[in-house]
Design a protein around this motif. Sequence first.
Motif: not given
Length: 374
Positions: A317-325
């Motif tokens: 869930y946290l990495m879904s807020l990162a552009p790289t994902t």
Amino acid sequence: MPRLSNIYRLGVKELWSLWRDPGLLLLIVYTFTAALYIAATAAPEGLHRAAIAIVDEDDSALSARIVTAFYPPQFAPPARITPAEVDATLDAGTYTFVLDIPPDFQRDVLAGRGPQVQLAVDATRMSQAFTGSGWIQQIVLGEVGEFLQRYRGSAASPVEVTVRQRFNQALDPTWFGSISELANNITMLSIILTGAALIREREHGTVEHLLVMPVTPTEIMLSKVWAMGLIVMLATLVSLTVVIKGALGVRIEGSLGLFLCCAALHLFATTSMGIFMATLARSMPQFGLLLMLTLIPLELLSGAITPRESMPDAVRYLMSLAPTTHFVSLSQAILFRGAGFAIAWPSMLALAAIGSVLFGLSLARFRKTIVQMV
């Protein structure tokens, strides 16, 4: 409202500044050519000429079959050693695998006594040790089974499983590695170039010159975003055509134009991130340390190296807020599976939203930094 002429001229100034920096130019060329090629080919996931030795204490027809079952490209030609040499060769790292066939092995197999074959593995070579152990077990069991049946071949099965490999029929790890490395390099260079541009102006004292000019912080930021983003886009296009398609022979399935549009959205987010980090750092060494703390989680948890399905729900869930994902997902979907706009638009929309938020945060921080300088 920002004036386009100011944004254009300030961006041209950034391009000239980059042209006069041979260190950054060399970094761009190396990252998108040699570094990408090395990362894609240097550490393959599968077996390639794994070093193996065999202790044949039986010297029978069955043991001879097992010895001759190991050959390139998965294994190097097996070496014959004695039991006294096993520990010394493993300690020296000469062999990754040592297979010990015990005495009277063939006789015990024919008598149904269930003899044991010992496989010693150098587990410090983790990737080959894990994969190679399974291969060796299958090879030994297959040779024993065929020896007992008196012919080569497997028993007829009531069910036939047909396996079709899609998108990477040869299971070549360089195909996956090259695209993943390209996505990581785009992220890294975009952050480095924009951050270095801002810190370079601060160190050279040219920020004060900008403050007395009729330009706004928004225009200054947009000029750095488009100039550094353009450089990374051109390097990406050259890397895709020359290194990935040409040198590595990776077949690009999807639209190159759609991928470049996704890359532009991703660059809008990462260049904004680079400016934000540059406002936090006071010098290039501090920026480098901050870059390490940022890039490592972005690369490891974006899905480019480790599948996101294997991560905890909180991390996903946290990495879904990162552009790289989203960019890694788009890169694999477009370049590997030939996905079109109908599949890519949700991730593209997410990239645009994340980029807008990061640009707004960076602009607020940049304005605060300028006020402090004044």
